[in-house]
Motif scaffolding. Structure first.
Motif, PDB file in Angstrom:
ATOM      1  N   MET A  31      44.719  33.906 -16.327  1.00 23.87           N
ATOM      2  CA  MET A  31      44.745  35.259 -15.785  1.00 23.87           C
ATOM      3  C   MET A  31      44.954  36.272 -16.907  1.00 23.87           C
ATOM      4  N   ARG A  32      45.882  35.980 -17.813  1.00 24.14           N
ATOM      5  CA  ARG A  32      46.140  36.882 -18.938  1.00 24.14           C
ATOM      6  C   ARG A  32      44.879  37.115 -19.760  1.00 24.14           C
ATOM      7  N   LEU A  33      44.208  36.034 -20.108  1.00 22.89           N
ATOM      8  CA  LEU A  33      43.002  36.164 -20.911  1.00 22.89           C
ATOM      9  C   LEU A  33      41.931  36.970 -20.180  1.00 22.89           C
ATOM     10  N   ALA A  34      41.767  36.709 -18.887  1.00 23.62           N
ATOM     11  CA  ALA A  34      40.704  37.366 -18.127  1.00 23.62           C
ATOM     12  C   ALA A  34      40.871  38.879 -18.098  1.00 23.62           C
ATOM     13  N   VAL A  35      42.113  39.357 -17.910  1.00 20.12           N
ATOM     14  CA  VAL A  35      42.300  40.800 -17.747  1.00 20.12           C
ATOM     15  C   VAL A  35      42.535  41.520 -19.069  1.00 20.12           C
ATOM     16  N   THR A  36      42.981  40.805 -20.095  1.00 18.00           N
ATOM     17  CA  THR A  36      43.277  41.468 -21.364  1.00 18.00           C
ATOM     18  C   THR A  36      42.226  41.235 -22.433  1.00 18.00           C
ATOM     19  N   ALA A  37      41.420  40.171 -22.316  1.00 19.81           N
ATOM     20  CA  ALA A  37      40.480  39.852 -23.399  1.00 19.81           C
ATOM     21  C   ALA A  37      39.165  39.290 -22.880  1.00 19.81           C
ATOM     22  N   PRO A  38      38.525  39.926 -21.881  1.00 15.71           N
ATOM     23  CA  PRO A  38      37.221  39.421 -21.426  1.00 15.71           C
ATOM     24  C   PRO A  38      36.183  39.538 -22.545  1.00 15.71           C
ATOM     25  N   ARG A  39      35.286  38.562 -22.616  1.00 14.51           N
ATOM     26  CA  ARG A  39      34.352  38.504 -23.748  1.00 14.51           C
ATOM     27  C   ARG A  39      33.045  39.262 -23.485  1.00 14.51           C
ATOM     28  N   PHE A  40      32.520  39.162 -22.274  1.00 13.89           N
ATOM     29  CA  PHE A  40      31.225  39.755 -21.950  1.00 13.89           C
ATOM     30  C   PHE A  40      30.152  39.263 -22.915  1.00 13.89           C
ATOM     31  N   ASP A  41      30.118  37.948 -23.127  1.00 11.89           N
ATOM     32  CA  ASP A  41      29.096  37.359 -23.982  1.00 11.89           C
ATOM     33  C   ASP A  41      27.710  37.583 -23.391  1.00 11.89           C
ATOM     34  N   ASP A  42      26.719  37.692 -24.256  1.00 16.66           N
ATOM     35  CA  ASP A  42      25.359  38.000 -23.804  1.00 16.66           C
ATOM     36  C   ASP A  42      24.864  36.986 -22.778  1.00 16.66           C
ATOM     37  N   ALA A  81      50.304  43.280 -22.025  1.00 18.72           N
ATOM     38  CA  ALA A  81      49.490  43.814 -23.110  1.00 18.72           C
ATOM     39  C   ALA A  81      48.452  44.824 -22.636  1.00 18.72           C
ATOM     40  N   LEU A  82      48.382  45.071 -21.316  1.00 18.90           N
ATOM     41  CA  LEU A  82      47.427  46.048 -20.798  1.00 18.90           C
ATOM     42  C   LEU A  82      47.839  47.461 -21.192  1.00 18.90           C
ATOM     43  N   PRO A  83      46.900  48.390 -21.239  1.00 12.98           N
ATOM     44  CA  PRO A  83      47.266  49.789 -21.476  1.00 12.98           C
ATOM     45  C   PRO A  83      48.262  50.272 -20.427  1.00 12.98           C
ATOM     46  N   ALA A  84      49.142  51.178 -20.834  1.00 11.95           N
ATOM     47  CA  ALA A  84      50.156  51.679 -19.899  1.00 11.95           C
ATOM     48  C   ALA A  84      49.529  52.484 -18.774  1.00 11.95           C
ATOM     49  N   LYS A  85      48.485  53.263 -19.060  1.00 18.11           N
ATOM     50  CA  LYS A  85      47.901  54.157 -18.066  1.00 18.11           C
ATOM     51  C   LYS A  85      46.393  53.995 -18.012  1.00 18.11           C
ATOM     52  N   ALA A  86      45.883  53.999 -16.789  1.00 21.91           N
ATOM     53  CA  ALA A  86      44.434  53.990 -16.592  1.00 21.91           C
ATOM     54  C   ALA A  86      43.865  55.382 -16.864  1.00 21.91           C
ATOM     55  N   GLU A  87      42.581  55.435 -17.173  1.00 20.50           N
ATOM     56  CA  GLU A  87      41.890  56.697 -17.397  1.00 20.50           C
ATOM     57  C   GLU A  87      40.849  56.881 -16.289  1.00 20.50           C
ATOM     58  N   LEU A  88      41.326  57.123 -15.088  1.00 24.40           N
ATOM     59  CA  LEU A  88      40.435  57.198 -13.938  1.00 24.40           C
ATOM     60  C   LEU A  88      39.798  58.582 -13.825  1.00 24.40           C
TER      61      LEU A  88
END
Length: 466
Positions: free
Chosen positions: A150-161, A255-262
């Motif tokens: 879960m940590r990896l998915a939300v903090t470091a997704p790869r979006f590989d081609d 490790a997520l940003p403190a605030k979203a930029e919605l």
């Protein structure tokens, strides 16, 4: 939120996960959660079983610690969703959510999926109009590994081609199939007509034109802007203690940003009320979606409106629409309505399907029954039957750990308070005929409905209003 993401390509060959799902199915009867089903006294209210866990870093989750089975269910939501898509690229949120478990950190897609399969971990993400949601299911013995994924998915997704193109092609195939799906087309047509030039009028899954134009930078930017700590809601149910969960929250999300930029989304009122939008499709039945103005979830009259809707079309067998449309006239197999309180619009929505030559008759009957209920109100017997059903069936929302987690998450999103489960049936039971008349009068200020029809409907007549 726990369903598969739209357009996801089938993976297959995951025996660990298949065994886990089989275990969940066999255990369903054993997990009738006492949160909902056990009789309680004021000294043993269900709220006492919901614990507010605050991590050392200040991240909050609601927890129901239950050791009935060695399972842990986690539901998360990042508020924002497809309403944050660029106007010219609907489908970004949906594609991004579908890719969060397709490789993250040092793990490419295959390695990530293999790790889940080896430990029988189920992790999924999807997007709706107002949020990006995630669902995690794991055996308690594997909870550390599950939380790491879960940590990896939300903090470091790869979006590989490779992963982006595979999931993109799956979504495009789904969109092409929808071109011949009358019910989906009716729903999309309703939203587009009701919310022109508004995020709610754009399809969550995107279009055949927009999805190919979504690039890796769009996906990364969406996650950067919307996946943050201040718009995060978390619910956890199962075999995990508050002492273990607290540090785990920081591990997963710290490790997520403190605030979203919605991007601000304006409130909206559905347009086109009192009209019909028709899309021709050569099919034997006409699919119909209808809707009008409802009440937002924080409106003091929402619960009376909820009971009123149950009498209109919320019950599969006792609602007025069911009795008039199906039982008396045989126009349709099913007909329904429900309240849809979005973050920026308050709606009442419904749908049915009928033979093409009876489409006009069906929509006139729906329109008439809605106006009649708002004008004349229900009988005392109807009200008591509705309340009895809604109170008695509430426990069915809590018959598994996954359902409990989903309900706790929604209660947080709606800001109803941690004691809402205790109060809910009392609130429904307290609704009176005067309450129903009051909310009916409010809805009757604009009782017009917008109808979206897909098929070859016949018999449509101009709406003469109330």
């Amino acid at each position: 939120m726990s369903g598969p993401s739209a357009g996801r390509a089938p993976r297959g060959g995951r025996p660990g996960l298949l065994r886990f799902r089989s275990f969940l199915s066999l255990a369903a009867a054993a997990t009738i959660m006492t949160l909902a089903l056990a009789p309680t006294s004021p000294a043993q209210s269900e709220t006492t079983r919901i614990q507010r866990v605050i991590s050392p870093g200040g991240i909050e989750a609601w927890l129901v610690h239950d050791t009935t089975l060695p399972l842990v269910a986690v539901e998360v939501a990042f508020l924002g969703g497809a309403a944050q898509d660029p106007a010219d690229k609907p489908g970004v949120a949906n594609l991004a959510a579908s890719l969060l478990d397709e490789g993250a950190g040092d793990l490419d897609s295959r390695a990530f999926q293999d790790r889940m399969a080896e430990k029988a971990i189920e992790l999924r993400f999807d997007a709706s109009r107002d949020m990006t949601g995630g669902s995690l299911r794991t055996l308690s013995d594997n909870v550390d590994e599950a939380f790491e994924l879960m940590r990896l998915a939300v903090t470091a997704p790869r979006f590989d081609d490779e992963a982006v193109e595979r999931i993109r092609q799956g979504q495009l195939a789904m969109l092409r199939r929808r071109l011949n799906d009358p019910s989906t087309l009716a729903s999309l047509g309703w939203s587009a007509r009701a919310f022109p030039n508004h995020p709610y009028g754009r399809p969550v899954s995107g279009t055949l034109e927009s999805v190919p134009a979504i690039g890796r930078d769009d996906l990364k930017d969406y996650v950067r802007r919307t996946v943050a700590r201040d718009n995060l809601k978390i619910a956890v149910v199962g075999d995990i203690t508050p002492e273990k969960l607290g540090p785990a929250l920081d591990h997963m999300f710290g490790a997520l940003p403190a605030k979203a930029e919605l991007t601000p989304v304006p409130d909206a009122v559905p347009q086109g009320l009192g009209t019909e939008v028709v899309k021709e499709l050569d099919v034997p039945q006409t699919s119909i979606v209808f809707g009008g103005i409802g009440l937002k979830r924080d409106d003091p009259d929402f619960i009376p409106a909820f009971v009123l809707n149950h009498m209109l079309g919320g019950s599969a067998f006792s609602s007025r629409l069911f009795k008039e449309v199906r039982e008396k006239r045989g126009l349709a197999y099913s007909v329904y309505s429900h309240l849809a309180p979005l973050d920026h619009a308050a709606l009442i929505l419904g749908g049915t399907a009928t033979k093409n030559d009876r489409a006009g008759e069906s929509i006139e009957l729906i329109r008439s029954e809605y106006r009649k209920l708002l004008t004349d109100g229900p009988t005392e017997a109807e009200l008591e039957d509705a309340k009895s059903y809604l109170i008695g069936s509430f426990a069915l929302r809590f018959d598994s750990s996954a359902k409990v987690a989903s309900q706790l998450l929604q209660i947080q999103i709606d800001d109803l308070g941690i004691d809402y489960i205790d109060k809910r049936n009392e609130l429904v039971g307290a609704v009176t005929l005067d309450d129903i008349k009051r909310v009916a009068a409010r809805l009757n200020e604009n009782p017009e409905l917008l109808f979206s029809l897909v098929g070859k409907p016949a018999g449509l007549v101009p709406n003469k209003g109330g």
